[in-house]
Design a protein around this motif. Structure first.
Motif, PDB file in Angstrom:
ATOM      1  N   LEU A 212       4.858  -1.299   1.919  1.00  0.00           N
ATOM      2  CA  LEU A 212       4.803  -2.682   2.391  1.00  0.00           C
ATOM      3  C   LEU A 212       4.655  -2.707   3.901  1.00  0.00           C
ATOM      4  CD1 LEU A 212       5.257  -5.800   2.093  1.00  0.00           C
ATOM      5  CD2 LEU A 212       7.720  -5.326   2.258  1.00  0.00           C
ATOM      6  N   ILE A 213       3.673  -3.446   4.380  1.00  0.00           N
ATOM      7  CA  ILE A 213       3.524  -3.696   5.817  1.00  0.00           C
ATOM      8  C   ILE A 213       3.793  -5.167   6.046  1.00  0.00           C
ATOM      9  CG2 ILE A 213       1.945  -3.762   7.782  1.00  0.00           C
ATOM     10  CD1 ILE A 213       2.350  -0.935   7.052  1.00  0.00           C
ATOM     11  N   GLY A 215       4.058  -7.016   9.542  1.00  0.00           N
ATOM     12  CA  GLY A 215       4.078  -7.009  11.002  1.00  0.00           C
ATOM     13  C   GLY A 215       3.063  -8.016  11.488  1.00  0.00           C
ATOM     14  N   THR A 216       2.174  -7.573  12.376  1.00  0.00           N
ATOM     15  CA  THR A 216       1.113  -8.462  12.850  1.00  0.00           C
ATOM     16  C   THR A 216       0.307  -8.979  11.661  1.00  0.00           C
ATOM     17  OG1 THR A 216       0.991  -7.068  14.795  1.00  0.00           O
ATOM     18  CG2 THR A 216      -0.803  -8.646  14.478  1.00  0.00           C
ATOM     19  N   GLY A 217      -0.008  -8.087  10.738  1.00  0.00           N
ATOM     20  CA  GLY A 217      -0.626  -8.456   9.466  1.00  0.00           C
ATOM     21  C   GLY A 217       0.300  -8.078   8.336  1.00  0.00           C
ATOM     22  N   THR A 218      -0.164  -8.214   7.107  1.00  0.00           N
ATOM     23  CA  THR A 218       0.678  -7.827   5.965  1.00  0.00           C
ATOM     24  C   THR A 218      -0.180  -7.294   4.837  1.00  0.00           C
ATOM     25  OG1 THR A 218       2.401  -8.542   4.413  1.00  0.00           O
ATOM     26  CG2 THR A 218       0.660 -10.139   4.908  1.00  0.00           C
ATOM     27  N   ASN A 219       0.382  -6.362   4.101  1.00  0.00           N
ATOM     28  CA  ASN A 219      -0.293  -5.804   2.927  1.00  0.00           C
ATOM     29  C   ASN A 219       0.731  -5.024   2.117  1.00  0.00           C
ATOM     30  OD1 ASN A 219      -2.357  -5.201   1.144  1.00  0.00           O
ATOM     31  ND2 ASN A 219      -3.231  -3.559   2.376  1.00  0.00           N
ATOM     32  N   ALA A 220       0.343  -4.678   0.890  1.00  0.00           N
ATOM     33  CA  ALA A 220       1.206  -3.853   0.045  1.00  0.00           C
ATOM     34  C   ALA A 220       0.342  -2.960  -0.830  1.00  0.00           C
ATOM     35  CB  ALA A 220       2.116  -4.729  -0.823  1.00  0.00           C
ATOM     36  N   CYS A 221       0.920  -1.850  -1.258  1.00  0.00           N
ATOM     37  CA  CYS A 221       0.277  -0.943  -2.203  1.00  0.00           C
ATOM     38  C   CYS A 221       1.352  -0.431  -3.148  1.00  0.00           C
ATOM     39  CB  CYS A 221      -0.414   0.212  -1.481  1.00  0.00           C
ATOM     40  SG  CYS A 221       0.741   1.355  -0.681  1.00  0.00           S
ATOM     41  N   TYR A 222       0.945   0.088  -4.290  1.00  0.00           N
ATOM     42  CA  TYR A 222       1.917   0.645  -5.232  1.00  0.00           C
ATOM     43  C   TYR A 222       1.196   1.578  -6.190  1.00  0.00           C
ATOM     44  CZ  TYR A 222       0.173  -2.420  -8.946  1.00  0.00           C
ATOM     45  OH  TYR A 222      -0.628  -3.030  -9.881  1.00  0.00           O
ATOM     46  N   MET A 223       1.967   2.396  -6.897  1.00  0.00           N
ATOM     47  CA  MET A 223       1.414   3.335  -7.872  1.00  0.00           C
ATOM     48  C   MET A 223       1.249   2.626  -9.212  1.00  0.00           C
ATOM     49  SD  MET A 223       0.888   6.076  -6.137  1.00  0.00           S
ATOM     50  CE  MET A 223       0.480   7.278  -7.420  1.00  0.00           C
ATOM     51  N   GLU A 224      -0.012   2.452  -9.608  1.00  0.00           N
ATOM     52  CA  GLU A 224      -0.342   1.753 -10.853  1.00  0.00           C
ATOM     53  C   GLU A 224      -0.773   2.753 -11.916  1.00  0.00           C
ATOM     54  OE1 GLU A 224      -0.298  -0.302 -13.427  1.00  0.00           O
ATOM     55  OE2 GLU A 224      -0.733  -2.035 -12.135  1.00  0.00           O
ATOM     56  N   GLU A 225      -0.512   2.410 -13.183  1.00  0.00           N
ATOM     57  CA  GLU A 225      -0.960   3.246 -14.299  1.00  0.00           C
ATOM     58  C   GLU A 225      -2.482   3.180 -14.402  1.00  0.00           C
ATOM     59  OE1 GLU A 225       1.061   5.081 -16.360  1.00  0.00           O
ATOM     60  OE2 GLU A 225       2.751   4.483 -15.109  1.00  0.00           O
TER      61      GLU A 225
END
Length: 849
Positions: A212-213, A215-225
């Motif tokens: 998860l970011i 800060g100035t911007g934002t984004n997320a990633c995760y481990m998907e099946e």
């Protein structure tokens, strides 16, 4: 004393009144738990759209595959380069990762500027400059001659031409390095800073599967099946998805929650209508949102005595750093508010400072709560993927808002717990997610590549090529000839025993027959009624009797597998026993094994069936051989079924060069070392044991289960062949594989472990099927040659649980002159014995007296 008391009370009441006024004014920015759960559900729907092949083009969440297939497991080792691209500068890092007993990461880095003319130039000019700086960095460290793996991150939108796709970036850097020609690197990974954050934290905590970011911007990633990712081929394992969640709401999904202030920010931005969720929660817009609210409140004469200044009306003059300072704590924050407002040319009262502080709190709280709502969607997705009642996971977090704002992290954590009580989420702050993260992605990719090569090297010993299978077919053909010939029969490994069964059913058999099916601790008695003509069918009645333990361990006269049975005439033993009872009489016509019974059962259904195959706990085959070739029996006319006892093929060393080390280990620890070598490579009794030994080898080399052995896996026979069949099945999801591994005491096994175990099972099962197919090809080809045919149509009757399509394919490939059909047998032992008897009686009755 009383005066100061009254003053404190007055200030508290004043603070409370102002807070209430602001809250009432900004009621539409304050979201209830119900609102947030609704946002979470909307976000989950958008995730599904982004993952779907057909719905992705219109989805606001693009759910981009990153091709990062694993998180760190702590065994990463080596030196890696990282390139961190961002803004007007970039960093080159040398990251040394070691795992000798203790995880350790050391970094050296240098920052290089990107000149203005290059920033505005083409992509190739930028990467020529980067290549020059890389050469400088490697020179300084004296490692220019080493070819190191490199990963790099983007934390900014690429403005240069030809930087639209990841593959272009890699190509540009490779070309720039090749143009110089004085050093080389291996570009392993290209990621964004969100993935880098997850990987950096994943090295510290192996439960980390979300980045998860904020800060100035934002984004997320995760481990998907992988099975949920329709944009990528394959459904085994997991892959990191870069969600690009700042675009949530770009399709109007958040319109009912966006306020006039949100719309004003969007209208004045460089990308109107885009990144709407980011504009509601990220640091780049938080201060501006507060400024717009203060301007509106001033114009509504709620604060600053209705006055506004040029500075207050100027975009960007109230930033997120100001918001953080004002929310430090009540008193310190009020002083910070006063200072900021004075800097904007205002003359704030105490009430103005309280109101400003509350506006900051409302704006940052909404941001934290919206972030929590979307994060809960990700947690629930992972929980559902794992079919877990409660999820335990770690979220790697980076970004100035999360790290610097005094209240944001606490509010985020609290709301995640409130919205998702079934998810135990730990938040771990990332250190240098972009640079170190790129190196960790590279280290993981490198580790996977090295481990994969080592694993495949081990599994290659269990893989057979076409030439090897043809050689198995040829050698079994030779062994069959030796077993049939009187001169060589004694020393032959494949005994090719005559069964005296001279024909298969032709449909005219009829009558009532008894069958006795002996096996283990029970035996069955069957009455089988065979009808011919228009009402042709087989009707069976049977009863099972147990064999008492004292009888089991008695003499041959008392029954099956007792002392004194081996090598004796079981027909004579049975006839004598019936005679001693003096109650009834039977005509004992035939004694057969289940392989012959299988052929006869299927032969009743299909007259082309002349081969029987058992492939289950054990394995064997039989077929109709020309009498001229059966030298152990007098006469040359007609055919006779030969019981091959092919499980002993290779007992004379014929298969030694094709046996893997695992086969030798399984053989040596068996009850009959050196015997039934072919059977031990293909039958259910032994396949689970082969798999178990491969898993032990993998684990000992640190290629599986993070090198940690469970005591249960060390137990011989614990990995039953039914597990192999279940795991190898295409229909079995990885979480079900994992539950089988947990049953075996491997409670900490990962998704990657499940994939590897499935691969091992697949390789072992495939080899078994191919070896069986090669043997069967030798049998049907012999029948074809016996009859002098170019093309033979024949049916194989099969019994046992391990029959597979791979075996069928192998037979077709290795015996192209034979069109082989397979028919599954029903009750080959009982029904088969009765049909053999029926055929024997039919043939006896046909002989003129």
């Amino acid at each position: 004393m009383i005066a100061s008391h009254l003053l404190a009370y007055y200030l508290t009441e004043l603070h409370h009144d102002q807070v209430q006024k602001v809250d009432k004014y900004l009621y539409h920015l304050r979201l209830s738990d119900e609102n947030l759960m609704d946002v979470s559900l909307r976000f989950r729907r958008e995730m599904d759209k982004g993952l779907g092949r057909d719905t992705n083009p219109t989805a606001s969440l693009k759910m981009l595959p990153t091709f990062v297939r694993s998180t760190p497991d702590g065994t990463e080792n080596g030196n890696f380069l990282a390139l961190d691209l961002g803004g007007t500068h970039f960093r080159v890092l040398l990251v040394k990762v070691s795992s000798n007993g203790k995880q350790k990461v050391e970094m050296e880095n240098q920052i290089y500027a990107i000149p203005e003319d290059i920033m505005r130039g083409s992509g190739s000019e930028l990467f020529d400059h980067i290549a020059d700086c890389l050469a400088n960095f490697l020179d300084k460290l004296g490692i220019k001659g080493e070819k190191l793996p490199l990963g790099f991150t983007f934390s900014f939108p690429c403005l240069q031409t030809k930087l639209d796709e990841r593959k272009d970036v890699v190509a540009l850097l490779r070309r720039a390095i090749q143009k110089r020609g004085d050093f080389d690197i291996d570009i392993v990974a290209v990621i964004n800073d969100t993935v880098g954050t997850m990987m950096t934290c994943g090295y510290e905590d192996h439960h980390c599967e979300i980045g998860l970011i904020i800060g100035t911007g934002t984004n997320a990633c995760y481990m998907e099946e992988m099975r949920n990712m329709e944009l990528v081929e394959g459904d085994e394992g997991r892959m990191c998805v870069n969600m690009e969640w700042g675009a949530f709401g770009d399709d109007g999904a958040l319109d009912d929650l966006r306020t006039p202030f949100d719309r004003e920010i969007d209208d004045g931005s460089l990308n109107p209508g885009k990144q709407l969720f980011e504009k509601m929660i990220s640091g780049f817009y938080m201060g501006e949102l507060v400024r717009l609210i203060l301007v509106k409140m001033a114009k509504d004469k709620m604060i600053f005595q209705g006055q506004v200044t040029a500075d207050l009306l100027t975009t960007g003059r109230f930033n997120t750093g100001h918001v953080s300072a004002i929310e430090a704590d009540r008193d310190t924050g009020l002083l910070a508010a006063e200072k900021v407002l004075l800097g904007l040319g205002l003359s704030p009262s105490k009430e103005d400072c309280v109101a400003t502080q509350r506006v900051c709190q409302v704006v940052s709280t909404r941001a934290a709560h919206l972030c929590a709502a979307t994060l809960v969607s990700v947690l629930r997705q992972i929980r559902d993927n794992k079919a877990a009642e409660k999820l335990r996971t770690t979220i790697g977090v980076d970004g100035s808002v999360y790290k610097s704002h005094p209240q944001f992290a606490r509010r985020l954590h609290k709301m995640v717990r409130r919205l998702a009580p079934d998810c135990d989420a730990r938040f771990l702050r990332s250190e240098d997610g972009s640079g170190k993260g790129a190196a960790m992605v590279t280290a993981v990719a490198y580790r996977l590549a090295v481990q994969q090569a080592e694993r495949q090297g081990i599994l290659d010993t269990l893989r057979l090529g076409r030439e090897q299978l043809l050689e198995v077919k040829r050698r079994l053909g030779e062994a069959m000839e030796q077993g049939l010939a009187k001169e060589t029969h004694q020393q032959a490994s494949v005994k090719m025993l005559p069964t005296y069964v001279r024909a298969t059913p032709n449909g005219t058999e009829h009558g009532d027959f008894l069958a006795l099916d002996l096996g283990g601790t029970n035996f069955r008695v069957l009455l089988v009624r065979v009808r011919s003509g228009k009402r042709r069918n087989v009707e069976m009645h049977n009863k099972i009797y147990s064999i008492p333990q004292d009888t089991m361990q008695g003499t041959g006269e008392e029954g099956f597998k007792a002392s004194g049975c081996e090598g004796e005439d079981v027909v004579t033993l049975l006839k004598d026993a019936i005679h001693r009872r003096e109650e009834f009489d039977l005509d004992v016509v035939a004694v057969v094994n289940d392989t012959v019974g299988t052929m006869m059962t299927c032969g009743y259904e299909d007259p082309l069936c002349e081969v029987g195959l058992i492939v289950g706990t054990g394995t064997n085959a039989c077929y109709m051989e020309e009498m001229t070739n059966v030298e152990l029996v007098e006469g040359d006319e007609g055919r006779m079924c030969v019981n091959m006892e092919w499980g002993a093929f290779g007992d004379d060393g014929t298969l030694d060069d094709l046996c893997a080390e695992f086969d030798r280990v399984v053989d040596e620890s068996s009850n009959n070392p050196g015997k039934q070598r072919y059977e031990k490579m293909i039958s259910g009794m032994y396949l689970g044991e082969i798999v178990r030994n491969v898993l032990l080898e993998f684990t000992a080399k640190g290629l599986l289960f993070r090198g940690k052995l469970s005591e249960r896996l060390k137990t011989r026979g614990i990995f039953e062949t039914k597990f192999l069949s279940q795991i190898e099945s295409d229909r079995l999801a990885l979480r079900q594989v994992r539950s089988i591994l947990q049953h075996l005491g491997l409670t900490s096994s990962t998704c990657e472990d499940s994939i590897l175990v499935k691969e091992v099972c697949s390789v072992v099962a495939r080899r078994a099927a191919q070896l069986c197919g090669a043997g069967l090809a030798a049998v049907v080809d012999k029948v074809r040659r016996n009859r002098g045919l170019e093309h033979l149509r024949i049916t194989v009757g099969v019994d046992g649980t391990l029959f597979s399509g791979i075996m069928r394919e192998t037979v077709q490939d290795l015996a192209p002159g034979c069109e082989v059909s397979f028919l599954q047998s029903e009750d080959g032992s009982g029904k088969g014995a009765a049909l053999i008897t029926a055929v024997a009686c039919r043939m006896r009755d046909a002989v003129p007296h």
